[in-house]
Motif scaffolding. Sequence first.
Motif, PDB file in Angstrom:
ATOM      1  N   ARG A  78      -9.978  -5.619   5.146  1.00 47.52           N
ATOM      2  CA  ARG A  78     -10.047  -4.607   6.193  1.00 47.52           C
ATOM      3  C   ARG A  78      -9.855  -5.305   7.534  1.00 47.52           C
ATOM      4  O   ARG A  78     -10.443  -6.366   7.772  1.00 47.52           O
ATOM      5  CB  ARG A  78     -11.405  -3.904   6.173  1.00 47.52           C
ATOM      6  CG  ARG A  78     -11.618  -2.919   7.310  1.00 47.52           C
ATOM      7  CD  ARG A  78     -12.915  -2.170   7.141  1.00 47.52           C
ATOM      8  NE  ARG A  78     -14.062  -3.030   7.218  1.00 47.52           N
ATOM      9  CZ  ARG A  78     -15.295  -2.667   6.845  1.00 47.52           C
ATOM     10  NH1 ARG A  78     -15.495  -1.454   6.365  1.00 47.52           N
ATOM     11  NH2 ARG A  78     -16.292  -3.499   6.951  1.00 47.52           N
TER      12      ARG A  78
ATOM     13  N   ASP B  27     -15.649   2.770   9.531  1.00 41.80           N
ATOM     14  CA  ASP B  27     -14.688   2.412   8.478  1.00 41.80           C
ATOM     15  C   ASP B  27     -13.252   2.540   8.992  1.00 41.80           C
ATOM     16  O   ASP B  27     -12.310   2.157   8.287  1.00 41.80           O
ATOM     17  CB  ASP B  27     -14.863   3.314   7.243  1.00 41.80           C
ATOM     18  CG  ASP B  27     -16.188   3.078   6.545  1.00 41.80           C
ATOM     19  OD1 ASP B  27     -16.761   4.053   6.008  1.00 41.80           O
ATOM     20  OD2 ASP B  27     -16.680   1.921   6.543  1.00 41.80           O
TER      21      ASP B  27
ATOM     22  N   TRP C 281      -8.843  -6.959  -1.513  1.00 38.07           N
ATOM     23  CA  TRP C 281      -8.751  -5.943  -0.477  1.00 38.07           C
ATOM     24  C   TRP C 281      -9.372  -6.496   0.794  1.00 38.07           C
ATOM     25  O   TRP C 281     -10.483  -7.065   0.770  1.00 38.07           O
ATOM     26  CB  TRP C 281      -9.459  -4.663  -0.909  1.00 38.07           C
ATOM     27  CG  TRP C 281      -8.666  -3.866  -1.896  1.00 38.07           C
ATOM     28  CD1 TRP C 281      -8.771  -3.872  -3.261  1.00 38.07           C
ATOM     29  CD2 TRP C 281      -7.626  -2.928  -1.589  1.00 38.07           C
ATOM     30  NE1 TRP C 281      -7.867  -2.995  -3.810  1.00 38.07           N
ATOM     31  CE2 TRP C 281      -7.148  -2.408  -2.813  1.00 38.07           C
ATOM     32  CE3 TRP C 281      -7.042  -2.464  -0.398  1.00 38.07           C
ATOM     33  CZ2 TRP C 281      -6.125  -1.446  -2.880  1.00 38.07           C
ATOM     34  CZ3 TRP C 281      -6.041  -1.520  -0.465  1.00 38.07           C
ATOM     35  CH2 TRP C 281      -5.596  -1.029  -1.693  1.00 38.07           C
TER      36      TRP C 281
ATOM     37  N   TYR D 294      -6.340  -1.164   6.081  1.00 37.73           N
ATOM     38  CA  TYR D 294      -6.747  -1.738   4.800  1.00 37.73           C
ATOM     39  C   TYR D 294      -5.533  -2.349   4.112  1.00 37.73           C
ATOM     40  O   TYR D 294      -4.495  -1.702   3.966  1.00 37.73           O
ATOM     41  CB  TYR D 294      -7.392  -0.666   3.927  1.00 37.73           C
ATOM     42  CG  TYR D 294      -8.730  -0.236   4.476  1.00 37.73           C
ATOM     43  CD1 TYR D 294      -8.815   0.668   5.531  1.00 37.73           C
ATOM     44  CD2 TYR D 294      -9.918  -0.760   3.972  1.00 37.73           C
ATOM     45  CE1 TYR D 294     -10.036   1.034   6.074  1.00 37.73           C
ATOM     46  CE2 TYR D 294     -11.150  -0.389   4.497  1.00 37.73           C
ATOM     47  CZ  TYR D 294     -11.191   0.498   5.550  1.00 37.73           C
ATOM     48  OH  TYR D 294     -12.415   0.858   6.083  1.00 37.73           O
TER      49      TYR D 294
ATOM     50  N   GLU E 100       0.854  -1.176   0.000  1.00 38.68           N
ATOM     51  CA  GLU E 100       0.000   0.000   0.000  1.00 38.68           C
ATOM     52  C   GLU E 100       0.898   1.236   0.000  1.00 38.68           C
ATOM     53  O   GLU E 100       1.992   1.228   0.573  1.00 38.68           O
ATOM     54  CB  GLU E 100      -0.928   0.013   1.221  1.00 38.68           C
ATOM     55  CG  GLU E 100      -1.930  -1.126   1.223  1.00 38.68           C
ATOM     56  CD  GLU E 100      -1.304  -2.429   1.692  1.00 38.68           C
ATOM     57  OE1 GLU E 100      -0.136  -2.398   2.116  1.00 38.68           O
ATOM     58  OE2 GLU E 100      -1.961  -3.475   1.602  1.00 38.68           O
TER      59      GLU E 100
END
Lengths: 113, 109
Positions: free
Chosen positions: B36, B83, B34, B87, B6
């Motif tokens: 989380r 959120d 992806w 990630y 990332e």
Amino acid sequence: DMKVTQMPRYLIKRMGENVLLECGQDMSHETMYWYRQDPGLGLQLIYISYDVDSNSEGDIPKGYRVSRKKREHFSLILDSAKTNQTSVYFCASSLWANTGQLYFGEGSKLTVL
Amino acid sequence: SQLAEENLWALSVHEGESVTVNCSYKTSITALQWYRQKSGEGPAQLILIRSNEREKRNGRLRATLDTSSQSSSLSITATRCEDTAVYFCATGSGTYQRFGTGTKLQVVP
């Protein structure tokens, strides 16, 4: 129920002691994994198992061994733990090794003093 | 060895804003995923995008894949405090997937 369960969640050991981390999954997945996670290093693969008694080294296997005698169960063993093995260990399973979605357990936090 | 990476270590946005996390990788891939990871939990998959796909959506999430530049992005619209997480992108090539080091996203009220 699509769940990966790790035991124990927290463990404190002294240097030189043996450690057993256990993982179970209820999805009949063939492939299972052990990762360790350290700050700034992300998830590093220790071992991958493609099925019962079919295990392969990942990127950092040194100091670890694994056992898979039943499809739903995968163990990570540290013989004579070292302080640098203090980490959070995650077990995961998937249908396929290369592109399958990984389902992770909640992690086992190991501290080696 | 990190075959996926990332591009930012940390981001902070206000609730309701949109945010994009980027990932670059080093080898040819069959798929990119992806994930989380919320504090105290294991990672959970958000999106899988295959090498022949350019875009994939999942609710407020949109992933893109550019195989020519070996990069991917994950966009989140209308961010919420929940959120807040790290990630990761993970690339599938060879025999198993490898994870990047992750981008820590904080969504503040």
